[in-house]
Design an enzyme around this catalytic site. Sequence first.
Site, PDB file in Angstrom:
ATOM      1  N   SER A 176       0.807  -1.226   0.000  1.00  0.00           N
ATOM      2  CA  SER A 176       0.000   0.000   0.000  1.00  0.00           C
ATOM      3  C   SER A 176       0.837   1.271   0.000  1.00  0.00           C
ATOM      4  CB  SER A 176      -0.947  -0.051   1.186  1.00  0.00           C
ATOM      5  OG  SER A 176      -1.663  -1.247   1.110  1.00  0.00           O
ATOM      6  N   ARG A 194       7.474   6.123  -4.559  1.00  0.00           N
ATOM      7  CA  ARG A 194       7.965   6.795  -3.353  1.00  0.00           C
ATOM      8  C   ARG A 194       7.349   6.091  -2.145  1.00  0.00           C
ATOM      9  NH1 ARG A 194       4.135   9.993  -5.682  1.00  0.00           N
ATOM     10  NH2 ARG A 194       2.229  10.188  -4.453  1.00  0.00           N
ATOM     11  N   ASP A 206      -4.056  -1.639  -1.305  1.00  0.00           N
ATOM     12  CA  ASP A 206      -5.113  -2.008  -0.349  1.00  0.00           C
ATOM     13  C   ASP A 206      -6.488  -1.489  -0.763  1.00  0.00           C
ATOM     14  OD1 ASP A 206      -4.292   0.579   0.193  1.00  0.00           O
ATOM     15  OD2 ASP A 206      -4.098   0.332   2.352  1.00  0.00           O
TER      16      ASP A 206
HETATM   17  C1  BGC Z   1      -0.450   5.061   0.118  1.00  0.00           C
HETATM   18  C2  BGC Z   1      -1.536   4.333  -0.646  1.00  0.00           C
HETATM   19  C3  BGC Z   1      -2.386   3.511   0.308  1.00  0.00           C
HETATM   20  C4  BGC Z   1      -2.908   4.388   1.437  1.00  0.00           C
HETATM   21  C5  BGC Z   1      -3.756   3.620   2.433  1.00  0.00           C
HETATM   22  C6  BGC Z   1      -1.054   5.831   1.268  1.00  0.00           C
HETATM   23  O1  BGC Z   1      -0.035   6.395   2.040  1.00  0.00           O
HETATM   24  O2  BGC Z   1       0.230   5.963  -0.729  1.00  0.00           O
HETATM   25  O3  BGC Z   1      -0.969   3.514  -1.634  1.00  0.00           O
HETATM   26  O4  BGC Z   1      -3.448   2.956  -0.405  1.00  0.00           O
HETATM   27  O5  BGC Z   1      -1.815   4.972   2.108  1.00  0.00           O
HETATM   28  O6  BGC Z   1      -3.057   2.597   3.039  1.00  0.00           O
END
Ligand code: BGC
Length: 558
Positions: A156, A171, A209
């Site tokens: 995620s 990133r 996620d």
């Molecule tokens: C990430 C996402 C993720 C979200 C929730 C963010 O910091 O960049 O990819 O879906 O957090 O977990």
Amino acid sequence: MGLTAETNRIVREFDYSDDQLNQGVSEFLAQMELGLEKDGTSLSQIPTYVTGVPNGTEKGLYLAVDLGGTNFRVCSIQLNGDTTFNLTYSKVAIPRELMTAKTAKELFSFLAKQIEVFLRTHHNEHFEHRMRRRFTFSNPEGFQDEEIFRLGFTFSFPVQQIGINKGILMRWTKGFDIPDAVGKDVCELLQTEIDRLGLPVKVAALVNDTVGTLMARSYTSPGKQGAVLGAIFGTGTNGAYIEKLANIKKNVPGSFDKSTGDMVINTEWGSFDNQLNVLPRTPWDHKLDEDSNNRGFQMFEKRVSGMFLGEILRLTIVDLLKQENIQLFRDANSSHNDWVSTTTVAPESGLFKQWGVDTAIMSVAAADNTPSLGTLRQALEDQLLVYSPSLEDAQAFKAIAEAIGRRAARLSAIAVAAIVLKTGKLNDPSWDGEPVDVGVDGSLVEHYPYFRDMMYEAFKTIEGIGEEGANKIQIGIAKDGSGVGAALIALVATAMEKNQPTPEVLSKQRSSIFSVGRIRWELSRVSWWQWAGVGLLTAFVASRRRDYLFGLWRRYVA
Ligand code: BGC
């Protein structure tokens, strides 16, 4: 200025008006379009290669792992094919030093090790069997691994996906920072470490996620129509929705199934409006960003998600404490019993450390509506080492915490509203009166009191939604979304594996090639001394039973 007046001033700084909400939605829609046109925009709008949502009839046993916050989860999911599933999982806290490790290997070898521990604990029989039976066989496309667990990898963080199980890390977010991993394929990083341990596991799908949440909600959702959006409001925030392929103007390299005409898009809305066209900017938002390790990024997330809200609150409280003339946590007689007690804040209180205030205390503040605010005052003492806080202290703390929470909910409503409007489903006659379903997960939406109510209140003021539209939007929790969703995508990926037989096809093929492949594999495991033993035994039997053997030869062969 007294405490009450100063508190009110701070609370007003966190107001986000109905007009601002509407401007926010227009800007969100514009940034969504831009993200579909080209790379490198604020809202990344990442194509996920997932081109359909499940309908609840999917079946099979899959593995899923989830890396995205403070814990690493490993689970196995048995999809029963009747909208239900059985899930076994284990969770381990990720050591803080691994979140900022020097090399990606340090983190990923830890993850692979957890997969091994999970398999040995929960699927030992299956695992040992597979380890024993594991062998390769040749087919026209080359050698294939046969007996393996398919794994959906929920990762995620922002990833530029280039295939269903390939994605380059753009990133880190949420406190992770391992520069060595940026620019690398995270599936390959995990697969390498899995292979190093010799585990019978193939990383079949890479899943955000939010995509998992969308899939899980569609699998379990009772309605006729699947969910249109999967969203996370937890440590981080983000959403994934279904977009028409025709609207995705930027290049989507590689092959994927075009028959549905749709593809799930991971918006990465945590980075909505990094340029701050419409997002609020209080001095505390500014300070939080300045002190963060990804300055200028995730500007929406930094105002909305659980990782940051506690820190915003801490910064406001620290400002209040700096003002000599403000009576916060300085009461000479703060007791609400017969004892005379003076409020003190321990020097080691989290109030004086970055990230020292856990957002969870905001839920306590919002939930405590008793006249004496007893629960909140106790939490201030237990969690923040503020001894004997007065009622006025607790009231000020509560008011500011609620203002920050309310702003977060209203900002969250912008993202959900914009996507619901973009799908056009509110006025779609083919939707047949069904609610427009949104699957959500995450600590904030689950545990922060009235978070969803505040979102609905905001929806009603948004043009194109209004009271009637708000009533059609159904926000439902998709629990364990990332695990179940990842399993569902691993299932789809397995079927899609190009030129590669699915497990069912594999087992059929096995009956025809079983003997050749098995014999070749078994023979390759026989060591030189075993060969020598077989040779001696054969020579011995042959010398003792020479006449009998010649007889057989004459009778059946000669
Ligand atoms: C990430 C996402 C993720 C979200 C929730 C963010 O910091 O960049 O990819 O879906 O957090 O977990």
